[in-house]
Design an enzyme around this catalytic site. Sequence first.
Site, PDB file in Angstrom:
ATOM      1  N   GLU A 109      33.562  31.862  12.285  1.00 17.12           N
ATOM      2  CA  GLU A 109      34.920  31.332  12.468  1.00 17.12           C
ATOM      3  C   GLU A 109      35.675  31.244  11.147  1.00 17.12           C
ATOM      4  O   GLU A 109      36.906  31.253  11.126  1.00 17.12           O
ATOM      5  CB  GLU A 109      34.857  29.935  13.111  1.00 17.12           C
ATOM      6  CG  GLU A 109      35.484  29.901  14.483  1.00 17.12           C
ATOM      7  CD  GLU A 109      35.483  28.530  15.132  1.00 17.12           C
ATOM      8  OE1 GLU A 109      35.234  27.519  14.467  1.00 17.12           O
ATOM      9  OE2 GLU A 109      35.735  28.488  16.348  1.00 17.12           O
ATOM     10  N   HIS A 119       8.675  39.651  17.490  1.00 18.17           N
ATOM     11  CA  HIS A 119       8.202  40.341  18.694  1.00 18.17           C
ATOM     12  C   HIS A 119       9.360  40.812  19.573  1.00 18.17           C
ATOM     13  O   HIS A 119       9.155  41.213  20.709  1.00 18.17           O
ATOM     14  CB  HIS A 119       7.253  39.431  19.474  1.00 18.17           C
ATOM     15  CG  HIS A 119       5.999  39.151  18.691  1.00 18.17           C
ATOM     16  ND1 HIS A 119       4.799  39.776  18.935  1.00 18.17           N
ATOM     17  CD2 HIS A 119       5.792  38.353  17.617  1.00 18.17           C
ATOM     18  CE1 HIS A 119       3.901  39.356  18.059  1.00 18.17           C
ATOM     19  NE2 HIS A 119       4.480  38.486  17.247  1.00 18.17           N
ATOM     20  N   LYS A 157      42.606  30.652  24.720  1.00 19.42           N
ATOM     21  CA  LYS A 157      43.025  29.379  25.335  1.00 19.42           C
ATOM     22  C   LYS A 157      44.373  29.563  26.032  1.00 19.42           C
ATOM     23  O   LYS A 157      44.607  29.036  27.119  1.00 19.42           O
ATOM     24  CB  LYS A 157      43.162  28.291  24.271  1.00 19.42           C
ATOM     25  CG  LYS A 157      41.841  27.861  23.660  1.00 19.42           C
ATOM     26  CD  LYS A 157      42.068  26.678  22.736  1.00 19.42           C
ATOM     27  CE  LYS A 157      40.859  26.398  21.889  1.00 19.42           C
ATOM     28  NZ  LYS A 157      41.103  25.496  20.788  1.00 19.42           N
TER      29      LYS A 157
HETATM   30  O1  PA5 Z   1      35.623  24.522  13.679  1.00 22.23           O
HETATM   31  C1  PA5 Z   1      36.482  24.153  14.458  1.00 22.23           C
HETATM   32  O2  PA5 Z   1      37.541  23.619  14.075  1.00 22.23           O
HETATM   33  C2  PA5 Z   1      36.284  24.301  15.946  1.00 22.23           C
HETATM   34  O3  PA5 Z   1      35.063  24.857  16.250  1.00 22.23           O
HETATM   35  C3  PA5 Z   1      36.408  22.945  16.626  1.00 22.23           C
HETATM   36  O4  PA5 Z   1      35.405  22.106  16.115  1.00 22.23           O
HETATM   37  C4  PA5 Z   1      36.255  23.062  18.147  1.00 22.23           C
HETATM   38  O5  PA5 Z   1      37.198  23.950  18.648  1.00 22.23           O
HETATM   39  C5  PA5 Z   1      36.429  21.709  18.806  1.00 22.23           C
HETATM   40  O6  PA5 Z   1      37.659  21.156  18.482  1.00 22.23           O
HETATM   41  P1  PA5 Z   1      37.943  19.622  18.667  1.00 22.23           P
HETATM   42  O7  PA5 Z   1      37.059  18.883  17.753  1.00 22.23           O
HETATM   43  O8  PA5 Z   1      39.387  19.466  18.308  1.00 22.23           O
HETATM   44  O9  PA5 Z   1      37.683  19.277  20.111  1.00 22.23           O
END
Ligand code: PA5
Length: 472
Positions: A325, A346, A461
């Site tokens: 990410e 394996h 989303k």
């Molecule tokens: O790294 C990030 O920002 C994301 O993976 C968020 O943690 C994830 O989308 C969850 O978001 P939130 O904490 O706002 O529910």
Amino acid sequence: MSEILMRFDPTGALGADLGLTREDVSRLDAPLAEVRSEILDVDLPLWEQKQTIPPSKQPLDTAFIEWPAELMSAYHQDRLNSELGRIIGAAKRLRDLVDRVVVLGIGGSSAGAMALMNACCQPYFNELTRAERGGRPRMYFEGNNLDNDSMQGLLHLLQHNASGDSLEKNWAIVVISKSGGTIETAVSLRVFLRALRQNASGSESLGQYVVPVTGTTGKLADLATALGCVDRFLVPEGVGGRFSILSSVGLVPAAILGLDIVALVQGAMAMNEHFRQAPCESNLVLDFVAINHLWEQRGASTRVLSIWNKSLEYVGFWYDQLLAESLGKAGQGALPLTTVNTRDLHSRAQQHQEGRRDKIFNNLIVDQWRFDAVRVGTSDQDQDDLNRLAQRTVPQMMDAAIRGTNQALRSDRRPTTNIHLPKIDEFFLGQLFQMLMLATVVEGRLLGINPYGQPGVEKYKKFMNEILNSAE
Ligand code: PA5
């Protein structure tokens, strides 16, 4: 600081035969040192950052770097009322109230806690009796998917245990969402709150059984107020989701499990100090980045975190998210892949040994096992031909597997590095998490990629919401 540090050994990725030498790596010293200064020099208050930092570097969620020091300084000043003190207090209150805790959250709001639980708690922790668990609650993770059957399974389990001793039947929710509006977390909270209402049957306020970790404002913050939650914690400003493991996001579940959260934070501080002071070649963070970056330039676009201790598998998943990410942007970023060995020897070793030359293998090795070594032992029935190894132990066999695998890869000119944790404890895990977070940010800056934010995730989303809103 003179504390013992974890180690990084890149020998298996260097050599004339491999086409990458220490001299090649040292050519990166100057740019890396510059990136380090740039990262450490950000000491503007957040509101000022928002005004003065160019849009290409926004968001600039650097607060995870200094957060451990801030936590610790507040803890030294006022133990009970500091963030750490309040977390420890809330954890104790829950331990005395319930036998099971359901943690709701997704992505950065759940991966860290899962990694901590799997690394630090005994294997099969949830199967143990309350006494064997030292009174610490069992912990389950939901809200990290939209999986109907997994949700139903947990609801069934909670309901199934709803009779008998009142403490054993009691359960609580820790709900974690920085934005407070993530659909997976919100849906699961609504569903589990419904079940909790039935279980608590109005005897006490629901607010005792729900611990929210979220921002100062937002839907979850509003709901927490409506529920009258007695303990609530903030996701600090300027700490992004996947960089939040050493904030209340990871520390609240960790403290409930009885982990030493002070040592976790101290581990991160030790790594910060090392990152600041150590010269490039002996700097764990910078050397890890340099080796992986230079190998990526030589075609190793898949970065395998090769884990040699089952309990660290979720650390691998946490890192998968961190790397993917943070750096998977603008057509760039290495592909993270977690393997657990010897299990995956394996299933994957064939491809790793003879497949495409697009991988670097970063071994994550724990030098000291938690429990006594299991011996192979002699047997009257030697049909399995193991009496020849009777004096060997499982750790010795694992050690042979690690060395053998590294040698095999080297014999085919495939690069490996070793990340050594002296043992699995909170102090060394704090170091490891901070090292990997710092490394990800350094690499992002080196590539010209903003490691913070995840604009690409918004796309699905948007379409998902359109579909949900239009469906009959
Ligand atoms: O790294 C990030 O920002 C994301 O993976 C968020 O943690 C994830 O989308 C969850 O978001 P939130 O904490 O706002 O529910």
